[in-house]
Design a protein around this motif. Structure first.
Motif, short mmCIF file in Angstrom:
data_model
loop_
_atom_site.label_atom_id
_atom_site.label_comp_id
_atom_site.label_asym_id
_atom_site.label_seq_id
_atom_site.Cartn_x
_atom_site.Cartn_y
_atom_site.Cartn_z
N ALA A 20 0.83 -1.22 -0.07
CA ALA A 20 0.05 -0.11 -0.09
C ALA A 20 0.86 1.25 0.06
CB ALA A 20 -1.21 0.13 1.26
N THR A 24 -0.61 5.30 -0.56
CA THR A 24 -0.41 5.88 0.71
C THR A 24 0.27 7.34 0.50
OG1 THR A 24 -0.88 3.98 2.16
CG2 THR A 24 0.16 5.88 3.07
N VAL A 137 -0.11 -1.44 8.41
CA VAL A 137 -0.91 -2.13 7.33
C VAL A 137 -0.49 -3.51 7.55
CG1 VAL A 137 -1.30 -2.36 4.86
CG2 VAL A 137 -0.50 0.12 5.98
N VAL A 180 -4.87 -1.41 9.46
CA VAL A 180 -5.60 -1.70 8.27
C VAL A 180 -5.40 -3.11 7.94
CG1 VAL A 180 -6.14 -1.05 5.97
CG2 VAL A 180 -5.96 0.70 7.60
N PRO A 182 -5.89 -5.49 4.76
CA PRO A 182 -6.35 -5.76 3.44
C PRO A 182 -6.44 -7.09 3.14
CG PRO A 182 -4.39 -4.36 3.42
CD PRO A 182 -4.77 -4.99 4.81
N LEU A 185 -6.58 -6.93 -2.33
CA LEU A 185 -6.05 -5.37 -2.60
C LEU A 185 -5.30 -5.60 -3.81
CD1 LEU A 185 -5.19 -2.41 -2.34
CD2 LEU A 185 -3.13 -3.11 -0.76
N GLY A 216 -9.72 -4.60 -4.53
CA GLY A 216 -9.54 -3.37 -4.05
C GLY A 216 -8.61 -2.29 -4.84
N GLU A 220 -8.10 3.42 -3.20
CA GLU A 220 -8.89 3.42 -2.05
C GLU A 220 -8.47 3.04 -0.85
OE1 GLU A 220 -13.04 1.51 -4.48
OE2 GLU A 220 -11.26 0.06 -3.75
N ILE A 221 -7.54 2.30 -0.45
CA ILE A 221 -6.56 2.08 0.63
C ILE A 221 -5.75 3.33 1.24
CG2 ILE A 221 -4.38 0.91 -0.57
CD1 ILE A 221 -4.95 -1.02 2.02
N PHE A 243 -10.00 -4.12 5.10
CA PHE A 243 -10.10 -3.44 3.62
C PHE A 243 -10.32 -4.95 2.67
CE2 PHE A 243 -8.29 -2.30 -0.46
CZ PHE A 243 -9.02 -1.11 -0.58
#
Length: 248
Positions: A20, A24, A137, A180, A182, A185, A216, A220-221, A243
């Motif tokens: 991510a 980010t 994450v 978070v 996921p 993703l 995903g 969005e993340i 997520f």
């Protein structure tokens, strides 16, 4: 209001080219954060220069160990207000009887020990200023570990537990910690486009497993993590935010 109160806040994002990391960085920059990024590739001068050229106004850190990284952030940026511990390691699938304990130790080092040490190194500074936010994450995979993923589920469960424990310990000091988690993703780290989007069989498998019927999106993340780091999430502490598009 002092100049310090109005100055852009500083965020450290780890493993900026994986998982991510890139979305980010983009989302935080759009919110006005000053970004300093860590990545395993940044030991190379050319890699740092290339990343900074692609991400104008941002800083690529040279340090790799957690204590050295926090020291470099404070030295070069003059402060630190948010940390995104974007921890990535290959999700190795291997039957337990074929797995050496050293393989688990190596995975734990990347997914649990590194963020633990990073938080330990950053906490004195964050406590001194009486504020800060950390987003870890992790992964939703421990919710339903598939056969062969005992190592990965163990390491990710540990990192999620770490986030919860840190939240309870640090909240009285004004430091918010959340995770978070996921799954599905889109990232070249775990769900590469060639296999899970472009390949009709992979895309059909995603539609079968994910209630939303898709992977995903990175942006969005990125927006979710940026929200959790921001003052808009000022009363959100100790949460593990899934997520997953509705999986499992």
């Amino acid at each position: 209001m002092s100049t310090a109160d109005t100055a852009p806040r500083v965020a450290l994002v780890t493993n900026a080219t994986k998982y991510a990391g890139a979305p980010t960085v983009a989302a935080l920059a759009a919110q006005g954060w000053r970004i300093i990024a860590h990545d395993a590739s940044f030991t190379d001068v050319a890699a740092r220069a290339a990343w900074e050229a692609e991400n104008q106004g941002m800083t690529a850190a040279e340090a790799q160990d957690p204590a050295g990284l926090i020291a470099e952030v404070l030295d070069r940026m003059g402060g630190l207000h948010g940390i995104v511990s974007n921890d990535a390691y290959p999700a190795i699938r291997r039957r337990i009887e074929e797995t050496e304990a050293d393989a688990l130790r190596e995975m734990l080092e990347a997914l649990t020990i590194f963020p633990f040490a990073l938080a330990s190194a950053a906490t004195p500074h964050l406590k001194a200023q009486g504020a800060g936010a950390i987003v870890m994450v992790t992964s939703a995979s421990p919710r339903r570990p598939y056969p062969g993923f005992a190592m990965y589920a163990t390491a990710r469960s540990a990192s999620t537990g770490l986030a919860k424990a840190l939240a309870n310990e640090l909240a009285p000091h004004g430091i918010r910690v959340n995770a978070v988690a996921p799954n599905f993703l889109y990232s070249e780290t775990y769900y590469p486009r060639a296999k899970w989007i472009d390949d009709p069989a992979g895309a059909a498998r995603v539609r079968e497993m994910v209630p939303l019927g898709r992977l995903g999106r990175p942006e969005e993340i990125g927006e979710l993590i940026a929200f959790l780091l921001s003052d808009k999430a000022g009363f959100v502490v100790g949460e593990t935010v899934g997520f997953t598009g509705g999986w499992p």
